[in-house]
Design an enzyme around this catalytic site. Sequence first.
Site, PDB file in Angstrom:
ATOM      1  N   LYS A  95     -16.933   5.862  -1.776  1.00  0.00           N
ATOM      2  CA  LYS A  95     -15.164   6.129  -2.534  1.00  0.00           C
ATOM      3  C   LYS A  95     -14.289   4.449  -1.991  1.00  0.00           C
ATOM      4  CE  LYS A  95     -12.789   9.020  -0.790  1.00  0.00           C
ATOM      5  NZ  LYS A  95     -11.637   8.691  -0.027  1.00  0.00           N
ATOM      6  N   ASN A  96     -14.390   4.796  -0.723  1.00  0.00           N
ATOM      7  CA  ASN A  96     -12.981   4.279  -0.658  1.00  0.00           C
ATOM      8  C   ASN A  96     -13.903   2.078  -1.012  1.00  0.00           C
ATOM      9  OD1 ASN A  96     -12.258   5.768   0.087  1.00  0.00           O
ATOM     10  ND2 ASN A  96     -12.980   5.656   2.654  1.00  0.00           N
ATOM     11  N   CYS A 103       0.955  13.209   4.399  1.00  0.00           N
ATOM     12  CA  CYS A 103      -0.335  13.334   4.065  1.00  0.00           C
ATOM     13  C   CYS A 103      -0.484  14.642   5.372  1.00  0.00           C
ATOM     14  CB  CYS A 103      -1.185  11.928   3.981  1.00  0.00           C
ATOM     15  SG  CYS A 103      -3.279  12.764   4.420  1.00  0.00           S
ATOM     16  N   ARG A 129       0.738   8.036   7.610  1.00  0.00           N
ATOM     17  CA  ARG A 129       0.813   7.280   6.620  1.00  0.00           C
ATOM     18  C   ARG A 129       1.360   6.171   5.945  1.00  0.00           C
ATOM     19  NH1 ARG A 129      -4.688   9.452   3.698  1.00  0.00           N
ATOM     20  NH2 ARG A 129      -5.431   7.460   4.002  1.00  0.00           N
ATOM     21  N   ASP A 134     -13.143   8.321   9.702  1.00  0.00           N
ATOM     22  CA  ASP A 134     -14.431   9.281   8.430  1.00  0.00           C
ATOM     23  C   ASP A 134     -15.010  10.353   8.937  1.00  0.00           C
ATOM     24  OD1 ASP A 134     -12.347   7.348   6.178  1.00  0.00           O
ATOM     25  OD2 ASP A 134     -11.589   8.380   7.463  1.00  0.00           O
ATOM     26  N   ARG A 147     -13.460  15.787  -3.585  1.00  0.00           N
ATOM     27  CA  ARG A 147     -12.154  13.836  -3.509  1.00  0.00           C
ATOM     28  C   ARG A 147     -13.147  13.396  -3.578  1.00  0.00           C
ATOM     29  NH1 ARG A 147      -6.571  13.548  -1.273  1.00  0.00           N
ATOM     30  NH2 ARG A 147      -7.622  11.398  -2.339  1.00  0.00           N
TER      31      ARG A 147
HETATM   32  C1  EPZ Z   1      -8.072   3.456   4.375  1.00  0.00           C
HETATM   33  O1  EPZ Z   1      -6.920   4.704   3.969  1.00  0.00           O
HETATM   34  C2  EPZ Z   1      -9.549   5.111   4.004  1.00  0.00           C
HETATM   35  N1  EPZ Z   1      -9.224   5.420   2.509  1.00  0.00           N
HETATM   36  C3  EPZ Z   1      -9.500   6.056   4.684  1.00  0.00           C
HETATM   37  O2  EPZ Z   1      -9.955   6.944   4.278  1.00  0.00           O
HETATM   38  C4  EPZ Z   1      -9.821   6.042   6.465  1.00  0.00           C
HETATM   39  O3  EPZ Z   1      -9.401   7.056   7.321  1.00  0.00           O
HETATM   40  C5  EPZ Z   1      -8.546   4.937   6.544  1.00  0.00           C
HETATM   41  O4  EPZ Z   1      -8.548   4.041   6.014  1.00  0.00           O
HETATM   42  C6  EPZ Z   1      -8.948   4.554   8.240  1.00  0.00           C
HETATM   43  O5  EPZ Z   1     -10.389   3.474   8.045  1.00  0.00           O
HETATM   44  C7  EPZ Z   1      -9.001   4.469   1.576  1.00  0.00           C
HETATM   45  O6  EPZ Z   1      -9.662   3.477   1.514  1.00  0.00           O
HETATM   46  C8  EPZ Z   1      -9.455   4.827   0.835  1.00  0.00           C
HETATM   47  P1  EPZ Z   1      -4.745   3.020   7.022  1.00  0.00           P
HETATM   48  P2  EPZ Z   1      -5.564   3.849   4.742  1.00  0.00           P
HETATM   49  O7  EPZ Z   1      -4.075   1.720   6.626  1.00  0.00           O
HETATM   50  O8  EPZ Z   1      -6.325   2.464   4.083  1.00  0.00           O
HETATM   51  C9  EPZ Z   1      -0.928   2.807   9.925  1.00  0.00           C
HETATM   52  C10 EPZ Z   1     -10.927   8.331   3.481  1.00  0.00           C
HETATM   53  O9  EPZ Z   1     -10.849   9.668   4.157  1.00  0.00           O
HETATM   54  N2  EPZ Z   1      -0.364   2.037   8.692  1.00  0.00           N
HETATM   55  O10 EPZ Z   1      -6.511   1.761   7.507  1.00  0.00           O
HETATM   56  O11 EPZ Z   1      -4.659   4.328   3.757  1.00  0.00           O
HETATM   57  C11 EPZ Z   1      -1.893   4.474   9.391  1.00  0.00           C
HETATM   58  O12 EPZ Z   1      -0.455   5.196   9.128  1.00  0.00           O
HETATM   59  C12 EPZ Z   1      -9.914   8.365   3.757  1.00  0.00           C
HETATM   60  O13 EPZ Z   1     -12.195   8.877   2.895  1.00  0.00           O
HETATM   61  C13 EPZ Z   1       1.296   1.382   9.252  1.00  0.00           C
HETATM   62  O14 EPZ Z   1       0.925   2.011  10.168  1.00  0.00           O
HETATM   63  O15 EPZ Z   1      -5.403   4.027   5.981  1.00  0.00           O
HETATM   64  C14 EPZ Z   1      -2.780   4.403   9.816  1.00  0.00           C
HETATM   65  O16 EPZ Z   1      -2.163   4.809  11.533  1.00  0.00           O
HETATM   66  C15 EPZ Z   1      -8.927   9.439   4.682  1.00  0.00           C
HETATM   67  N3  EPZ Z   1       1.458   0.540   8.182  1.00  0.00           N
HETATM   68  C16 EPZ Z   1      -3.626   3.362  10.133  1.00  0.00           C
HETATM   69  O17 EPZ Z   1      -2.480   1.824  10.443  1.00  0.00           O
HETATM   70  C17 EPZ Z   1       0.563   0.725   7.131  1.00  0.00           C
HETATM   71  O18 EPZ Z   1       1.287  -0.014   5.837  1.00  0.00           O
HETATM   72  C18 EPZ Z   1      -5.119   2.901   9.496  1.00  0.00           C
HETATM   73  O19 EPZ Z   1      -4.218   3.185   7.787  1.00  0.00           O
HETATM   74  C19 EPZ Z   1      -0.218   0.721   6.321  1.00  0.00           C
HETATM   75  C20 EPZ Z   1      -0.690   1.768   7.492  1.00  0.00           C
END
Ligand code: EPZ
Length: 419
Positions: free
Chosen positions: A22-23, A118, A123, A306, A398
């Site tokens: 998915k990701n 969320c 996020r 995850d 999902r």
């Molecule tokens: C991706 O989400 C995945 N989704 C998530 O999978 C996964 O849990 C996550 O990466 C971490 O591995 C997809 O790839 C579609 P992040 P993403 O930006 O990119 C902070 C699932 O279950 N952050 O890596 O949204 C954020 O708050 C889903 O399949 C900022 O502060 O996650 C978090 O604490 C859930 N500012 C950390 O970074 C930003 O601009 C990691 O978030 C972006 C993120």
Amino acid sequence: MEKFKVWGPSRLIGEVPISGAKNAALPIFCASLLTSEPVKIFNVPDLKDVSTMFALLRKLGVEIEVDKRNKFCEIEAKALSSTEASYDLVKTMRASILVLGPLLAKHREAKVSLPGGCAIGQRPVDQHIKGLRLMGAEIIIENGYIKAKTKKLVGAKITSDVVTVTGTENLMMAACLAEGKTVIENAAQEPEIVDLANLLRSMGANISGDGTKKIEIIGQQTLKGASHKIIFDRIEAGTFSCAVAACGGDVFLNGASREPMKIILEKLRECGGEISEEKSGIRIKFFGRPSSVSFQTSPFPGFATDMQAQFMAVNSVAQGTAIIKESIFENRFMHVQEMLRLGAKISVKGNTSMVTGVDSLRGAKVMATDLRASAGLVISAMAAQGDSVIDRIYHLDRGYEKMDVKLNALGASVERIKN
Ligand code: EPZ
């Protein structure tokens, strides 16, 4: 809302086909916005999030042909009718933010709803915005929307404050059509980033360093159409592996490979699993009770957040006590309350939980709260004595393709109840 009725305990024996990731699929679909030519994609998983992304792209005027039976789609973004991703779609899937970079790069403008809150955490998308501004985008946040425009994106040196998967993907895609060189430091290194980079390279992009903390992109004038097969879903494979660990059994994960699952496989060995790698997949065997395994979540190549709920389910029936630290998201222990209803022994203090394995869980009514929490609950319910009902199973659909069908083929008893 649909529910799962699960009878336990189960033992899992046989072979399970692992679907496309998915990701990886979601950013790869958005990458098709970078060219006017058709992009052919294979090994497309049949998921709610996939159809949501298709709906979003179609609202922009993108033409998408889907052949579900053959797990194939062809995406052609030759004439867009809009560059706006509206709130009603973005609120159902945060990954919609991934249209921002490509729309800016190819169409020089984008209006994308802020994803909003969320269940698992705040996020924010500040790093996406910071990087695009460094590349010359004018961005304002107004009425809950990110409004972005640019004369032309220009390559920049960007250091991400935090490691962000979709942030890295958005900036990598935008940089492909920017003028000059972009360097992304403190980049995410997930296998799904590399899969996206492989597609972009086949479209003519000049990218190096993907899969490391430093990615370099030399912008091109245009990108062409391409064909790409999506990498297998390491989180789905890890989820089924945890089901075998918690329930016992012998399952072949067809399509899985070791590298993207390295730390998951190490943890499975640590809790007593026999893992063998074969040509077209990985075999997971667990006989008897697993041993507790502690871990702390962190960006790849660390332990995937995850996979946290799924390993908590394993620990709740394991021999011993485990300490689990969730370092990525601030609220990703919502499955704990539900696992306690099944008889698990878990205490939470801040972002750390302590799990003491019990001889057996007891079936109960529980409620899914987010995608991976629901996977953890399915595992716990299959290991429990007696029957359970898991409500709000739409969370599971999902990100998991026909999980009930796949589990029943392995000998589980999972009934999908349509309300
Ligand atoms: C991706 O989400 C995945 N989704 C998530 O999978 C996964 O849990 C996550 O990466 C971490 O591995 C997809 O790839 C579609 P992040 P993403 O930006 O990119 C902070 C699932 O279950 N952050 O890596 O949204 C954020 O708050 C889903 O399949 C900022 O502060 O996650 C978090 O604490 C859930 N500012 C950390 O970074 C930003 O601009 C990691 O978030 C972006 C993120």
